[in-house]
Design a protein around this motif. Structure first.
Motif, mmCIF file in Angstrom:
data_model
loop_
_atom_site.group_PDB
_atom_site.id
_atom_site.type_symbol
_atom_site.label_atom_id
_atom_site.label_comp_id
_atom_site.label_asym_id
_atom_site.label_seq_id
_atom_site.Cartn_x
_atom_site.Cartn_y
_atom_site.Cartn_z
ATOM 1 N N ALA A 340 61.535 66.604 42.682
ATOM 2 C CA ALA A 340 61.886 65.234 43.456
ATOM 3 C C ALA A 340 63.210 65.138 44.534
ATOM 4 C CB ALA A 340 62.376 64.360 41.994
ATOM 5 N N THR A 341 62.792 64.276 45.811
ATOM 6 C CA THR A 341 63.726 63.976 46.703
ATOM 7 C C THR A 341 64.400 62.261 46.856
ATOM 8 O OG1 THR A 341 63.661 66.170 47.300
ATOM 9 C CG2 THR A 341 64.405 65.165 48.656
ATOM 10 N N GLY A 342 65.398 62.530 46.133
ATOM 11 C CA GLY A 342 65.757 60.874 47.240
ATOM 12 C C GLY A 342 65.029 59.733 45.716
ATOM 13 N N LYS A 355 69.142 57.549 44.033
ATOM 14 C CA LYS A 355 68.793 58.806 44.524
ATOM 15 C C LYS A 355 68.839 60.058 44.280
ATOM 16 C CE LYS A 355 68.879 56.913 48.539
ATOM 17 N NZ LYS A 355 68.388 54.989 47.959
ATOM 18 N N VAL A 356 68.240 60.332 43.090
ATOM 19 C CA VAL A 356 68.205 61.713 42.051
ATOM 20 C C VAL A 356 67.438 62.564 42.710
ATOM 21 C CG1 VAL A 356 66.813 62.075 40.222
ATOM 22 C CG2 VAL A 356 68.456 59.962 40.293
ATOM 23 N N ASP A 388 55.058 54.576 40.103
ATOM 24 C CA ASP A 388 55.826 55.729 41.756
ATOM 25 C C ASP A 388 57.340 55.417 41.890
ATOM 26 O OD1 ASP A 388 53.206 57.105 42.195
ATOM 27 O OD2 ASP A 388 52.510 55.256 43.132
ATOM 28 N N PRO A 389 58.067 55.819 42.883
ATOM 29 C CA PRO A 389 59.336 55.323 42.804
ATOM 30 C C PRO A 389 58.972 54.001 44.144
ATOM 31 C CG PRO A 389 58.946 57.772 44.109
ATOM 32 C CD PRO A 389 57.292 57.811 43.324
ATOM 33 N N ASP A 390 60.228 53.554 43.546
ATOM 34 C CA ASP A 390 60.582 52.997 45.532
ATOM 35 C C ASP A 390 61.378 53.426 46.404
ATOM 36 O OD1 ASP A 390 60.419 50.294 43.686
ATOM 37 O OD2 ASP A 390 62.098 51.117 42.238
ATOM 38 N N SER A 391 61.676 54.235 46.520
ATOM 39 C CA SER A 391 61.823 54.867 47.428
ATOM 40 C C SER A 391 61.647 56.921 46.580
ATOM 41 C CB SER A 391 62.525 54.850 48.592
ATOM 42 O OG SER A 391 64.039 54.810 47.541
ATOM 43 N N GLY A 392 61.702 57.533 48.102
ATOM 44 C CA GLY A 392 62.079 59.567 47.265
ATOM 45 C C GLY A 392 60.665 59.714 47.700
#
Length: 563
Positions: A340-342, A355-356, A388-392
């Motif tokens: 998992a990135t950002g 930003k995990v 789903d993430p909002d970003s990353g």
């Protein structure tokens, strides 16, 4: 106005899915209502030709005609209503299906209407409203308008002057009814909100009745709901009293057309410009017209309420899904490594993950720790693509998670929630829920491996049964996982509410049946760290400040970065 029109298009889209049936029913009911106009015309003929003309045979013919008109009208209305009832049931079922499918793709924190009693209100009270608008509302309003116009035209042809004079008061009645409906719409919105709050409170109190009883707060819980109920009843009573006053005033005005028709039509008969039959027919049509105006007011009220109901339902339908709509591949290779990135996730306007970066090797066992509110469960949901993430990005062995269909991933990666759902049925039914095509032997093997061999497969449970221990509940969840046999297993706080001995036994069982799976255990229990290869601590975000929870020998995510 545009939003109201959109709401009406949405809510009426369900009965209109069965366009042929609903059009046929509407036409049949229109013909049935239209048949009522035949009665005054037959009465006119009976009086002018049969009575005053001295033709007794005409009296018999017209009498039989009135009987036939009544039978045909009744039959048409009955047939039309049956068809509408059938469409209404289908429309309600379709709406509930769409709502439930939408709800299961929303988290309770993502939209208020998706949680507890609010969702229940949408699925029951608001969905049932579709039945009412299918059998009435705009569809019946259209019919009533057409029939009212037919009555008006018929009466004007017979005696235009008497008809126009009699209809003057009804103009004020129509305007008054429309004004009242606009004024009461706001009250109806508030009333629906209070009912939702009441149902939500009842549902939450019953679901947590043991907590209420443990602290001896039964009276307080009851009083709190009583206050909401009293507020709802008071607002409902106020709205009904307001409507009743207006209705009484409008009924007085609405009662004027009949005496006006008698007076004006009677003078026309005395003046020789009209017949007695004309007078009777016009008076009958005017009385029917009065009733029709009353029905128009009712159906207009139904249309206003349809808008309110539809807008409430659209809050769920319009809520964004936690999963992207892009269709992914149904073919998923064997999974192992997670990256998992950002990762950013916002829920209800609050940043949960910021930003995990989180990385797990194939076959590795990792404990994910952190204080309450640090986002452990949310991160597991992102890793399993439950949202789903909002970003990353999240990748499985280097492939973007969004490149796979969510349904296909459920066979490869499973996120076991903290609280296991036990439904009414046998132990076998509850375990096979995860994979219905599994054989009895496969189910028995999963049950035994999960440490539940002391419970027979045919043992029946009630919904949310209380005769299972917390550990047994978790083991039923573990048996479901073993039946699916995924490559990646995510456990969300599996040892919550367990004593130390039961916690150790459950973790030992998990590790024994892991079989090389990639395993992530989210927990606040420090003891979990001794069972894993590595521990990662997730920071908490409070007032936009990262508070990092550190553990001896643990990896921490400072500011969302693994270090």
């Amino acid at each position: 106005m545009n939003e109201s029109l959109r709401a009406l298009r949405f809510i009426y889209g369900y009965p209109l899915r069965y366009r042929r049936e609903i059009i046929t029913a509407t036409v049949v009911m229109f013909l049935g209502l239209l048949g009522n106009i035949a009665v005054p015309l037959l009465m006119r003929s009976a009086i002018d030709i049969g009575v005053l003309g001295g033709e007794s045979s005409s009296l018999l013919t017209t009498s039989l005609g009135v009987l036939a008109a009544g039978v045909v009208t009744t039959a048409l209305l009955h047939f039309g209503k049956r068809m509408r009832f059938s469409v209404a049931s289908k429309a309600v079922n379709d709406l509930r299906e769409d709502l439930f499918r939408k709800l299961v793709h929303l988290g309770p924190a993502d939209v208020a209407e998706a949680s507890g009693g609010r969702a229940l209100t949408r699925l029951i009270s608001d969905a049932v409203a579709v039945r009412g608008l299918t059998n009435g509302g705009l569809l019946e309003l259209l019919n009533q308008v057409l029939v009212t116009l037919a009555m008006l035209i018929t009466a004007l042809i017979i005696d235009a002057r008497t008809t126009l004079l009699a209809l003057i008061p009804l103009v004020f009645v129509a305007i008054g009814n429309f004004t009242v409906q606009l004024r009461l719409q706001r009250a109806f919105i508030e009333l629906k909100g209070q009912f939702t709050k009441l149902l939500a409170g009842v549902g939450e109190s019953l679901a947590n009745i043991n907590v209420v009883k443990s602290y001896g707060r039964e009276t307080d819980a009851s009083d709190r709901l009583n206050k909401v109920n009293e507020a709802h009843s008071a607002r409902d009573g106020q709205m009904k009293r307001t409507y009743s006053r207006w209705e009484a005033a409008l009924n007085v005005i609405g009662g004027l057309p009949t005496p006006i028709a008698l007076w004006a039509g009677g003078n026309a008969v005395l003046a020789g410009t009209s017949t007695v039959g004309d007078l009777v027919a016009v008076v009958a049509l005017v009385m029917m017209f009065q009733m029709s105006i009353h029905m128009l007011a009712m159906h207009t009220n139904g249309a206003f309420r349809s808008v309110v109901t539809a807008q409430r339902l659209l809050r769920i339908i319009d809520a964004p899904s936690v999963l992207s709509t892009r269709e992914g591949s149904e073919e998923v290779p064997t999974l192992g490594a997670l990256h998992a990135t950002g990762i950013d996730v916002d829920i209800a306007g609050r940043r949960i993950l910021d930003k995990v970066d989180f990385h797990v090797k194939a076959g590795e066992t990792v404990a994910l720790t952190g204080p309450t509110g640090s986002g452990k469960s949310t991160l597991l949901h992102v890793l399993a693509r439950l949202r789903d993430p909002d970003s990353g990005t999240v990748t499985y062995d280097g492939a973007d998670a969004r490149s796979y269909a969510p349904s296909a991933l459920r066979r490869r990666i499973v996120c076991l929630p903290q609280r296991q759902w036990i439904f009414e049925g046998t132990l076998e039914d509850n375990v096979r829920f995860a994979r219905p095509e599994a054989t009895r032997a496969e189910t028995a093997d999963a049950v035994e491996a999960a440490g539940l061999s002391h419970i027979p497969l045919d043992r029946r449970f009630g919904a949310s049964t209380l005769d299972l221990s917390a550990g047994e509940r978790q083991r039923i969840g573990l048996a479901r996982v073993l039946l699916v046999d995924p490559e990646i297993l995510l456990l969300d706080n599996p040892t919550a509410n367990l004593d130390a001995e039961t916690e150790a036994e459950l973790l030992e069982t998990v590790l024994r049946v892991r079989r090389g799976r990639t395993l992530i255990i989210a927990s606040q229990q420090a003891a979990v760290s001794s069972y894993v290869d590595r521990t990662v601590s997730l920071a908490s975000r409070e007032s936009s400040v990262d508070v990092t929870a550190t553990l001896a020998g643990a990896t921490t995510l400072e500011g969302g970065k693994e270090s």
